[in-house]
Design an enzyme around this catalytic site. Structure first.
Site, PDB file in Angstrom:
ATOM      1  N   ASN A  81       0.830  -1.196   0.000  1.00 20.79           N
ATOM      2  CA  ASN A  81       0.000   0.000   0.000  1.00 20.79           C
ATOM      3  C   ASN A  81       0.869   1.253   0.000  1.00 20.79           C
ATOM      4  OD1 ASN A  81      -2.455   1.441   0.014  1.00 20.79           O
ATOM      5  ND2 ASN A  81      -3.371  -0.067   1.397  1.00 20.79           N
ATOM      6  N   HIS A 111      24.696   1.055   9.064  1.00 24.93           N
ATOM      7  CA  HIS A 111      25.976   1.732   9.232  1.00 24.93           C
ATOM      8  C   HIS A 111      26.620   1.283  10.544  1.00 24.93           C
ATOM      9  CE1 HIS A 111      24.793   4.568   6.028  1.00 24.93           C
ATOM     10  NE2 HIS A 111      23.584   4.444   6.562  1.00 24.93           N
ATOM     11  N   GLY A 138       0.555  -1.345   9.195  1.00 25.36           N
ATOM     12  CA  GLY A 138       1.005  -0.007   8.848  1.00 25.36           C
ATOM     13  C   GLY A 138       2.063   0.547   9.785  1.00 25.36           C
ATOM     14  N   ALA A 156       0.519  -3.228  13.538  1.00 21.51           N
ATOM     15  CA  ALA A 156       0.857  -1.866  13.122  1.00 21.51           C
ATOM     16  C   ALA A 156       1.804  -1.203  14.113  1.00 21.51           C
ATOM     17  CB  ALA A 156      -0.405  -1.036  12.993  1.00 21.51           C
ATOM     18  N   LYS A 176       7.587  -8.417  19.316  1.00 23.36           N
ATOM     19  CA  LYS A 176       7.626  -9.696  20.026  1.00 23.36           C
ATOM     20  C   LYS A 176       6.360 -10.491  19.732  1.00 23.36           C
ATOM     21  CE  LYS A 176      10.398  -7.919  23.870  1.00 23.36           C
ATOM     22  NZ  LYS A 176      10.455  -7.687  25.338  1.00 23.36           N
ATOM     23  N   ARG A 179       0.858 -14.085  20.289  1.00 21.78           N
ATOM     24  CA  ARG A 179       0.201 -15.388  20.390  1.00 21.78           C
ATOM     25  C   ARG A 179       0.296 -16.118  19.064  1.00 21.78           C
ATOM     26  NH1 ARG A 179      -4.779 -15.896  17.899  1.00 21.78           N
ATOM     27  NH2 ARG A 179      -5.967 -13.986  17.438  1.00 21.78           N
TER      28      ARG A 179
END
Length: 208
Positions: A81, A111, A138, A156, A176, A179
């Site tokens: 998107n 870097h 998003g 998101a 992380k 579930r």
């Protein structure tokens, strides 16, 4: 070794004129993509096909930004998107049926941490891989070297700094696992909202 050879072996390299030369095609194509008539889906699809190193039915809602294009390999039915950015200094390999919400950023580039070495202009690129049937929410950032497993959802606003396994929902900064995704999730389209009978019948028909 040349700097291009060093870059492609995931070694520290410096962006020189030969490296800049390889970026020119992607810059021309992303400019064409980002200024194309937004309603001309066929034209957009053709530019995406030329831009990406490997694709089959891919579609990107412009604007879109990348460094090379040829280092991005996506499977069937890829969709990104608005305002996706992929810094493809190293390979970015994405499986089939993957979706990216607006403002997703994938960074293979990085870097050195120490300013003495960082100020020498050396940089690097480390490969990112994403499995099949992955949905990236998003404003997610995916960092160099990360692998995201198949059938996984990234929530998101996540910052993905480490590998994420198959069949999970993961989110956060750093990202992380929250579930596992199970068969119990099949009949829901949003949180506790189940598909209505008409839509569910269509879902079953599409899965035959």
């Amino acid at each position: 070794m040349t700097n291009k050879e060093r870059r492609d072996r995931e070694l520290p390299y410096i962006t020189d004129e030969d490296v800049f030369e390889e970026q020119k095609k992607a810059r021309r194509l992303t400019q064409a993509l980002n200024t194309a008539d937004r309603s001309d889906f066929d034209a957009i699809g053709k530019i995406v096909k030329e831009l990406l190193g490997k694709s089959d039915g891919a579609f990107i809602n412009p604007p879109f930004y990348c460094d090379y294009g040829f280092n991005i390999e996506v499977g069937k039915n890829f969709f990104a998107n608005y305002n996706c950015m992929i810094l493809d200094v190293a390979k970015v390999v994405i499986g089939d049926n993957c979706q990216m919400a607006p403002n997703v950023a994938i960074y293979t580039a990085g870097h050195p941490v120490h300013p003495d070495t960082r100020n020498t202009a050396y940089e690097y690129g480390i490969k990112v891989t994403i499995g099949d049937n992955v949905w990236i929410g998003g404003n997610t950032v995916i960092c160099p070297g990360v692998h995201i497993g198949s059938n996984t959802v990234i929530g998101a606003g996540s910052v993905v700094t480490k590998d994420i396994p198959d069949w999970v929902i993961a989110a956060g900064n750093p990202c992380k696992v929250i579930r596992e995704i199970t068969d119990a999730d099949r009949k829901f389209y949003f949180r506790d909202r189940e598909f209505d009978e008409e839509a569910w019948a269509h879902v079953l028909e599409l899965q035959k």
